[in-house]
Design an enzyme around this catalytic site. Structure first.
Site, PDB file in Angstrom:
ATOM      1  N   CYS A   1       0.823  -1.215   0.000  1.00 54.28           N
ATOM      2  CA  CYS A   1       0.000   0.000   0.000  1.00 54.28           C
ATOM      3  C   CYS A   1       0.861   1.272   0.000  1.00 54.28           C
ATOM      4  O   CYS A   1       1.479   1.581  -1.007  1.00 54.28           O
ATOM      5  CB  CYS A   1      -1.005  -0.023   1.143  1.00 54.28           C
ATOM      6  SG  CYS A   1      -2.330   1.181   0.888  1.00 54.28           S
TER       7      CYS A   1
ATOM      8  N   HIS B   1      -3.786  -4.942   0.287  1.00 51.67           N
ATOM      9  CA  HIS B   1      -3.318  -5.349   1.619  1.00 51.67           C
ATOM     10  C   HIS B   1      -3.404  -6.875   1.789  1.00 51.67           C
ATOM     11  O   HIS B   1      -4.343  -7.374   2.394  1.00 51.67           O
ATOM     12  CB  HIS B   1      -4.167  -4.662   2.705  1.00 51.67           C
ATOM     13  CG  HIS B   1      -3.756  -3.256   2.997  1.00 51.67           C
ATOM     14  ND1 HIS B   1      -2.728  -2.939   3.850  1.00 51.67           N
ATOM     15  CD2 HIS B   1      -4.234  -2.083   2.527  1.00 51.67           C
ATOM     16  CE1 HIS B   1      -2.592  -1.625   3.912  1.00 51.67           C
ATOM     17  NE2 HIS B   1      -3.495  -1.079   3.111  1.00 51.67           N
TER      18      HIS B   1
ATOM     19  N   GLU C   1      -1.871  -8.704   3.808  1.00 55.29           N
ATOM     20  CA  GLU C   1      -1.741  -9.130   5.218  1.00 55.29           C
ATOM     21  C   GLU C   1      -3.098  -9.284   5.902  1.00 55.29           C
ATOM     22  O   GLU C   1      -3.191  -9.992   6.900  1.00 55.29           O
ATOM     23  CB  GLU C   1      -0.836  -8.151   5.992  1.00 55.29           C
ATOM     24  CG  GLU C   1      -1.495  -6.875   6.507  1.00 55.29           C
ATOM     25  CD  GLU C   1      -1.723  -5.825   5.420  1.00 55.29           C
ATOM     26  OE1 GLU C   1      -1.404  -6.093   4.248  1.00 55.29           O
ATOM     27  OE2 GLU C   1      -2.231  -4.738   5.754  1.00 55.29           O
TER      28      GLU C   1
END
Ligand code: MN
Length: 252
Positions: free
Chosen positions: A113, A216, A218
């Site tokens: 990001c 993202h 994660e």
């Protein structure tokens, strides 16, 4: 040989809440690195000088640049637009310098990001400060919905490191950005784009990581295992699994 080869140390950058005086890091990044066999080292940017940066890079095997608010456009030669927000001068200086040196010494790095944007800026590129204010008829890139939920598609370029990791041309991803890559940094290529043409991933051809993604992973990998591959390959790269032929020659 470094003893860390089986458990590479991964430096992870943080955000700073100026009002509360607190450093912040979403634990999802830490857990993703941990799940892939890396040992996370959290990197504060407050009270850090330029001279500390080489020492830090010397002690980590890989650098993970995390999400956050906007980079000061002064770093890419622009004046601030109205929708710019959340400038942290110390974080900008810290991360840009980290990336510059990491690129120079060939330290594996992965940008997520804000991280893809810092990577592109540090390598000489620029970004849109606000997609909606600068481009017409784009997708919604700041989604309303759970952080793990994919809301738009990206098309991955064949013959890229990203394609080698993901293994398919089309992928649905989440999206929490109002900025995006504008001018790609020299020596980098776009490895994925959204259907509106926004660049969603970049990489430096010839090396496995430097690589950046605009989404993202994660917050998605526990539900969609394909995203775990990004962290797994990054940790492997930090562990020295992927050496360029030049580096291999040097090791002999
Ligand atoms: Mn997006």
């Amino acid at each position: 040989m470094r003893s860390s080869i089986n458990q590479p140390t991964i430096g992870i950058t943080t955000s700073y809440d100026q009002e509360k005086g607190k450093l912040k890091l979403n634990k999802d990044y830490v857990e993703a690195i941990r799940a892939c066999g890396g040992l996370p080292f959290i990197l504060p940017h407050v009270s850090i000088t330029k001279g500390d940066i080489k020492v830090i890079l010397d002690r980590i095997d890989g650098l993970l640049l995390t999400g956050g608010w906007d980079v000061d456009p002064h770093h890419f030669g622009q004046e601030p637009r109205y929708k710019l927000r959340g400038i942290d001068p110390a974080r900008d200086l810290f991360e840009i310098e980290l990336v510059k040196i990491a690129l120079k010494v060939g330290k594996p790095l992965f940008g997520i990001c804000r991280g893809i944007q810092v990577l592109n800026i540090a390598a000489g590129g620029s970004i849109y400060q606000d997609i909606e204010g600068e481009l017409e008829d784009t997708l919604r890139h700041f989604q309303d919905g759970p952080r793990w939920w994919p809301t738009h598609e990206v098309v991955i370029e064949p013959e890229t490191t990203l394609y080698g990791i993901i293994g398919k041309r089309k992928l649905r991803v989440n999206s929490f950005h109002h900025q995006a890559i504008k001018k790609l940094a020299p020596n980098f290529k776009g490895s994925a784009q959204a259907t509106d043409g926004i660049i969603e991933a970049i990489e430096k051809p010839g090396g496995k990581f430097p690589l950046g993604v605009q989404w993202h992973p994660e917050t998605m990998w526990t539900r969609y295992p394909v995203f775990k591959k990004l962290f797994a390959h990054f940790v492997k790269a930090a562990g020295g699994v992927y050496k360029t032929s030049e580096q291999k020659r040097e090791m002999k």
